[in-house]
Every structure is written in C-alpha cells, then in structure tokens.
Design a protein around this motif. Structure first.
Motif, PDB file in Angstrom:
ATOM      1  N   GLU A 104      49.867  80.765 -17.531  1.00 15.15           N
ATOM      2  CA  GLU A 104      49.198  80.236 -16.092  1.00 15.15           C
ATOM      3  C   GLU A 104      48.634  79.287 -16.298  1.00 15.15           C
ATOM      4  N   ASN A 105      47.671  80.019 -17.069  1.00 10.95           N
ATOM      5  CA  ASN A 105      46.609  78.857 -17.833  1.00 10.95           C
ATOM      6  C   ASN A 105      47.186  77.911 -18.952  1.00 10.95           C
ATOM      7  N   VAL A 106      48.268  78.314 -19.256  1.00 15.16           N
ATOM      8  CA  VAL A 106      48.718  77.380 -20.528  1.00 15.16           C
ATOM      9  C   VAL A 106      49.276  76.386 -19.402  1.00 15.16           C
ATOM     10  N   MET A 107      50.434  76.764 -18.450  1.00 12.32           N
ATOM     11  CA  MET A 107      51.257  75.614 -17.591  1.00 12.32           C
ATOM     12  C   MET A 107      49.488  74.737 -17.131  1.00 12.32           C
ATOM     13  N   ALA A 108      48.842  75.543 -16.163  1.00 15.86           N
ATOM     14  CA  ALA A 108      47.703  74.646 -15.848  1.00 15.86           C
ATOM     15  C   ALA A 108      47.309  73.688 -16.644  1.00 15.86           C
ATOM     16  N   LEU A 109      46.859  73.480 -18.160  1.00 10.98           N
ATOM     17  CA  LEU A 109      47.088  72.633 -19.426  1.00 10.98           C
ATOM     18  C   LEU A 109      47.620  72.150 -19.452  1.00 10.98           C
ATOM     19  N   LEU A 110      48.736  72.631 -19.212  1.00  6.24           N
ATOM     20  CA  LEU A 110      50.354  70.994 -19.635  1.00  6.24           C
ATOM     21  C   LEU A 110      50.364  70.156 -19.133  1.00  6.24           C
ATOM     22  N   ASN A 111      49.989  70.999 -17.456  1.00  8.57           N
ATOM     23  CA  ASN A 111      49.604  70.118 -16.527  1.00  8.57           C
ATOM     24  C   ASN A 111      48.636  68.604 -16.492  1.00  8.57           C
ATOM     25  N   SER A 112      47.884  70.164 -16.794  1.00  7.48           N
ATOM     26  CA  SER A 112      47.006  68.843 -17.193  1.00  7.48           C
ATOM     27  C   SER A 112      47.001  67.931 -18.075  1.00  7.48           C
ATOM     28  N   PHE A 113      47.489  67.233 -18.882  1.00  9.58           N
ATOM     29  CA  PHE A 113      47.775  66.450 -20.392  1.00  9.58           C
ATOM     30  C   PHE A 113      48.632  65.774 -19.764  1.00  9.58           C
ATOM     31  N   TYR A 114      49.553  66.374 -18.944  1.00  5.04           N
ATOM     32  CA  TYR A 114      50.746  65.186 -18.058  1.00  5.04           C
ATOM     33  C   TYR A 114      49.946  64.685 -16.948  1.00  5.04           C
ATOM     34  N   PHE A 115      48.922  64.922 -16.436  1.00  2.00           N
ATOM     35  CA  PHE A 115      48.805  63.700 -15.108  1.00  2.00           C
ATOM     36  C   PHE A 115      47.677  63.015 -15.946  1.00  2.00           C
ATOM     37  N   SER A 116      47.094  63.193 -16.760  1.00  2.00           N
ATOM     38  CA  SER A 116      46.287  62.695 -17.747  1.00  2.00           C
ATOM     39  C   SER A 116      46.971  61.367 -18.506  1.00  2.00           C
ATOM     40  N   VAL A 117      48.002  61.552 -19.205  1.00  2.00           N
ATOM     41  CA  VAL A 117      48.805  60.436 -19.655  1.00  2.00           C
ATOM     42  C   VAL A 117      49.436  59.472 -18.534  1.00  2.00           C
ATOM     43  N   VAL A 118      50.274  59.857 -17.506  1.00  2.00           N
ATOM     44  CA  VAL A 118      50.280  59.228 -16.158  1.00  2.00           C
ATOM     45  C   VAL A 118      48.972  58.794 -15.543  1.00  2.00           C
ATOM     46  N   THR A 119      48.248  59.428 -15.558  1.00  2.00           N
ATOM     47  CA  THR A 119      46.777  58.676 -14.815  1.00  2.00           C
ATOM     48  C   THR A 119      46.750  57.218 -16.136  1.00  2.00           C
TER      49      THR A 119
END
Length: 105
Positions: free
Chosen positions: A47-62
């Motif tokens: 769950e923490n790895v998924m949260a980290l990967l989603n954070s990377f996705y959000f960072s790229v999109v931003t």
C-alpha cells in the motif's frame, strides 16, 4: 557541446524537481478517490509502494502541467504542487529554447 550540457542540466534539474516533489507528496499526502494517499506505517508495504508510485505519477502530471484531476493535493501539498507547476512550465520552455539553439547551429 556547451548547449548539450545546458540541456543535460535542464533535464537533471527537472528530474530532481519531480523526484523531490513526489517524495513530498508521499509524506504530506494527496487525495485520490476520497482517500488520502501518503506514507502510513500502519499500512502494508504494498500500500505504501502504491502511494509512492501514485505520488510520482502526480508529480509528473503536475510538473508537465497536464493536470488530469484524478489526484488532488491537500494541505501543504497544494503549495508544493503550485511551485512545481510554475517551475515545470519554465523548465520545459527552457529545454525547448536550449534544444532549438542546438538545432539551429
């Protein structure tokens, strides 16, 4: 040669900004489907790895200022997202300028 080094600097800065902001989102949290995704020691590793990967996705999109809207910043993450989007738009423009200078020489 000089321009390629400038392009590499822009790329390094951009990647550094994306990674730094992604970790900040992971620590401070972002909202996805009415849930806050962030580092939580009570959650499983996956769950923490998924949260980290989603954070990377959000960072790229931003950073690229696409802004799909599926993940939204909350709290201090809103300030981080604003700074990242502002910096990203100028970094991408700077990369284009450096690249065009190389191609016209």
């Amino acid at each position: 040669m000089w321009v390629w080094r400038k392009a590499e600097n822009v790329i390094r800065f951009s990647l550094g900004m994306i990674i730094t902001c992604a970790f900040c989102y992971f620590l401070f949290g972002v909202s996805f489907q009415d849930q806050i995704m962030q580092l939580d020691l009570d959650n499983s590793v996956s769950e923490n790895v998924m949260a980290l990967l989603n954070s990377f996705y959000f960072s790229v999109v931003t950073f690229t200022t696409l802004g799909y809207g599926d993940i939204t910043p909350v709290g201090i993450s809103r300030l981080i997202a604003a700074v990242e989007a502002f910096t990203g738009s100028f970094s991408l423009a700077l990369f284009v300028v450096v690249f065009v200078k190389q191609m016209t020489r």
